[in-house]
Design a protein around this motif. Structure first.
Motif, mmCIF file in Angstrom:
data_model
loop_
_atom_site.group_PDB
_atom_site.id
_atom_site.type_symbol
_atom_site.label_atom_id
_atom_site.label_comp_id
_atom_site.label_asym_id
_atom_site.label_seq_id
_atom_site.Cartn_x
_atom_site.Cartn_y
_atom_site.Cartn_z
ATOM 1 N N TYR A 9 0.830 -1.206 0.000
ATOM 2 C CA TYR A 9 0.000 0.000 0.000
ATOM 3 C C TYR A 9 0.870 1.265 0.000
ATOM 4 O O TYR A 9 0.750 2.110 -0.885
ATOM 5 N N LEU A 10 1.780 1.367 0.972
ATOM 6 C CA LEU A 10 2.557 2.613 1.104
ATOM 7 C C LEU A 10 3.644 2.731 0.035
ATOM 8 O O LEU A 10 3.960 3.823 -0.423
ATOM 9 N N GLY A 11 4.221 1.580 -0.366
ATOM 10 C CA GLY A 11 5.303 1.624 -1.343
ATOM 11 C C GLY A 11 4.787 1.796 -2.764
ATOM 12 O O GLY A 11 5.501 2.305 -3.630
ATOM 13 N N ALA A 12 3.543 1.368 -3.019
ATOM 14 C CA ALA A 12 3.063 1.383 -4.398
ATOM 15 C C ALA A 12 1.659 1.990 -4.524
ATOM 16 O O ALA A 12 1.509 3.132 -4.964
ATOM 17 N N ILE A 13 0.638 1.244 -4.129
ATOM 18 C CA ILE A 13 -0.747 1.580 -4.510
ATOM 19 C C ILE A 13 -1.141 3.010 -4.112
ATOM 20 O O ILE A 13 -1.757 3.737 -4.889
ATOM 21 N N ARG A 14 -0.752 3.424 -2.894
ATOM 22 C CA ARG A 14 -1.136 4.759 -2.446
ATOM 23 C C ARG A 14 -0.511 5.848 -3.341
ATOM 24 O O ARG A 14 -1.138 6.872 -3.626
ATOM 25 N N ASN A 15 0.708 5.590 -3.782
ATOM 26 C CA ASN A 15 1.351 6.576 -4.663
ATOM 27 C C ASN A 15 0.656 6.629 -6.027
ATOM 28 O O ASN A 15 0.581 7.681 -6.650
ATOM 29 N N TRP A 16 0.171 5.489 -6.482
ATOM 30 C CA TRP A 16 -0.540 5.479 -7.764
ATOM 31 C C TRP A 16 -1.753 6.395 -7.701
ATOM 32 O O TRP A 16 -2.046 7.112 -8.654
ATOM 33 N N VAL A 17 -2.457 6.321 -6.558
ATOM 34 C CA VAL A 17 -3.672 7.128 -6.417
ATOM 35 C C VAL A 17 -3.323 8.612 -6.532
ATOM 36 O O VAL A 17 -4.017 9.385 -7.202
ATOM 37 N N LYS A 18 -2.201 8.983 -5.915
ATOM 38 C CA LYS A 18 -1.792 10.397 -5.965
ATOM 39 C C LYS A 18 -1.373 10.821 -7.368
ATOM 40 O O LYS A 18 -1.535 11.971 -7.757
ATOM 41 N N LEU A 19 -0.771 9.892 -8.121
ATOM 42 C CA LEU A 19 -0.250 10.237 -9.453
ATOM 43 C C LEU A 19 -1.342 10.206 -10.527
ATOM 44 O O LEU A 19 -1.193 10.805 -11.594
ATOM 45 N N GLN A 20 -2.427 9.498 -10.195
ATOM 46 C CA GLN A 20 -3.487 9.229 -11.178
ATOM 47 C C GLN A 20 -3.977 10.460 -11.949
ATOM 48 O O GLN A 20 -4.139 10.373 -13.176
ATOM 49 N N PRO A 21 -4.177 11.622 -11.302
ATOM 50 C CA PRO A 21 -4.707 12.759 -12.068
ATOM 51 C C PRO A 21 -3.738 13.291 -13.127
ATOM 52 O O PRO A 21 -4.168 13.911 -14.097
ATOM 53 N N ASP A 22 -2.442 13.049 -12.948
ATOM 54 C CA ASP A 22 -1.457 13.697 -13.830
ATOM 55 C C ASP A 22 -0.887 12.793 -14.920
ATOM 56 O O ASP A 22 -0.018 13.227 -15.683
ATOM 57 N N TYR A 23 -1.308 11.541 -14.941
ATOM 58 C CA TYR A 23 -0.757 10.596 -15.927
ATOM 59 C C TYR A 23 -1.885 9.784 -16.539
ATOM 60 O O TYR A 23 -2.957 9.623 -15.953
ATOM 61 N N ASP A 24 -1.548 9.224 -17.679
ATOM 62 C CA ASP A 24 -2.367 8.209 -18.301
ATOM 63 C C ASP A 24 -1.913 6.891 -17.624
ATOM 64 O O ASP A 24 -0.745 6.530 -17.730
ATOM 65 N N CYS A 25 -2.800 6.242 -16.862
ATOM 66 C CA CYS A 25 -2.335 5.159 -15.968
ATOM 67 C C CYS A 25 -2.838 3.777 -16.355
ATOM 68 O O CYS A 25 -4.012 3.608 -16.692
ATOM 69 N N ILE A 26 -1.942 2.802 -16.251
ATOM 70 C CA ILE A 26 -2.297 1.402 -16.480
ATOM 71 C C ILE A 26 -1.836 0.608 -15.269
ATOM 72 O O ILE A 26 -0.633 0.578 -14.966
ATOM 73 N N PHE A 27 -2.785 0.010 -14.569
ATOM 74 C CA PHE A 27 -2.455 -0.758 -13.373
ATOM 75 C C PHE A 27 -2.850 -2.221 -13.589
ATOM 76 O O PHE A 27 -3.998 -2.524 -13.917
ATOM 77 N N CYS A 28 -1.864 -3.085 -13.399
ATOM 78 C CA CYS A 28 -2.013 -4.474 -13.810
ATOM 79 C C CYS A 28 -1.982 -5.386 -12.581
ATOM 80 O O CYS A 28 -1.329 -5.078 -11.588
ATOM 81 N N ILE A 29 -2.703 -6.494 -12.667
ATOM 82 C CA ILE A 29 -2.573 -7.546 -11.663
ATOM 83 C C ILE A 29 -1.739 -8.618 -12.365
ATOM 84 O O ILE A 29 -2.195 -9.244 -13.326
#
Ligand code: TYM
Length: 332
Positions: free
Chosen positions: A19-39
């Motif tokens: 959560y702290l190393g990855a997912i939470r940062n993705w949420v913060k970056l989401q508005p400024d990038y075109d995002c692809i999140f994969c399982i």
């Protein structure tokens, strides 16, 4: 717009480090990038997985992304095996990745352990597949925890080797984004070991779906030293457990580490742990509950993954064709 690609393996419980190393940062970056999140289910099978648990875990990680704040309308969420280009580009790139580069990968050495000859080829080739994940979308940025740094350097090296070989800038060199005070969350039982899904001790990690009592108990039992807390981050040197707990507090509260140190200067761990546990419950509790709600509707999760795979395929298809064409693979 710059593009982000990142992923989590669907293996067991997601923890505070994910959560702290990855997912939470993705949420913060989401508005400024075109995002692809994969399982990344193809990565998961580099170690033995129970088939039923793998499917359940794939849905659970999807639920975690959404519960944490990834918007499936705005960002693409999908599971890796649903887009065949990952495997295909993985093979192509393996033809540009010298074995000497792969021999340097520390995570392979850790995971293969002493039984190196019995480790499967997929575990060894893992970083090449990871490079393919990123390059298949020409991603420019990759937000991850610190443990993935070496793999990302390899992805850049492979992209560079491919581009040089054909004297064309086919792939951008992806930038790692290793962010915040919790890019490397350590075990609660041993401040020198990374918090990980594979640690045998349940008390070593806080899971994203832990309830309030469990979180409180784990924080309470977390290993500490006997000294009062220092007033500055410099005082955390050679105090790995204290550094870890204060880093977690800093990340969860969005306060700079120096400010957290100032607040708790001279205090005992007992008082700090009470506050840390309240903070962790306040931040993770709602996410864990939402995750469980979302994961209980498998049909809805699958619909999100299907739509995500279609959108991912629309980007991946032309990039794969471009790579095939540059290499000289005939597509009659
Ligand atoms: P995985 O599934 O091990 O971890 C997912 C993400 O969580 C981060 N992480 C941590 N961060 C801080 N402290 C920790 N203790 C901690 N443990 C895990 C990881 O750094 C990661 O960001 N190879 C990757 C998955 C992957 C990938 C990709 C990532 C496959 N293809 C392409 C980015 C781009 C992995 O095994 O992550």
């Amino acid at each position: 717009m710059n593009r982000i690609f990142s992923g989590v393996q669907p293996t067991g419980n997601l923890h505070l480090g994910n959560y702290l190393g990855a997912i939470r940062n993705w949420v913060k970056l989401q508005p400024d990038y075109d995002c692809i999140f994969c399982i990344v289910d193809l990565h998961a099978i580099t170690l033995p997985q129970d088939p039923v648990a793998l499917k359940a875990s794939t849905r659970e990680v999807t639920a975690a992304y959404i519960a944490a704040g990834i918007d499936p309308e705005r960002s693409i969420i999908f599971n890796q095996s649903a887009v065949p280009g990952h495997s295909e580009l993985g093979w192509l790139l393996s033809c540009y990745a010298p074995i000497g580069w792969l021999n340097r990968m520390t995570q392979f050495k850790e995971k293969a352990g002493k039984q190196r000859d019995n480790a499967v080829l997929g575990l060894y080739a893992y970083p090449v597949l990871m490079a393919a994940d990123i390059l298949l979308y020409k991603a420019t940025h990759v937000p991850v925890g610190e443990d993935q740094k070496q793999h990302l350097e390899l992805a850049r090296d492979i992209a560079g080797a491919f581009n040089r070989r054909y004297e064309r800038d086919v792939f951008p060199l992806p930038e790692p984004q290793i962010l915040g005070a919790a890019a490397r969350v350590m075990s609660l039982r041993d401040g020198t070991k990374k918090m990980s899904k594979s640690d045998e001790s349940d008390y070593s990690r806080i899971n994203m779906t832990d309830d309030a009592d469990t979180i409180a108990k784990k924080v309470q039992k977390a290993k500490t030293d006997a000294e009062p807390l220092p007033g500055t981050p410099d005082g955390l040197e050679s105090r790995p457990e204290a550094a870890n707990l204060l880093g977690i507090y800093s990340a969860l509260s969005d306060l700079p580490l120096a400010e957290v140190c100032r607040t708790y200067e001279g205090k005992l761990f007992s008082a700090f742990k009470r506050d840390l546990s309240d903070l962790a419950v306040a931040k993770l509790g709602p996410i864990g509950r939402r995750m469980k709600e979302l994961a209980s509707d498998a049909g809805a999760i699958d619909a999100i993954l299907r739509r995500g795979a279609e959108r991912a395929q629309a980007i991946a298809g032309p990039v794969l064709r471009e790579a095939q064409d540059v290499i000289g693979l005939l597509r009659p």
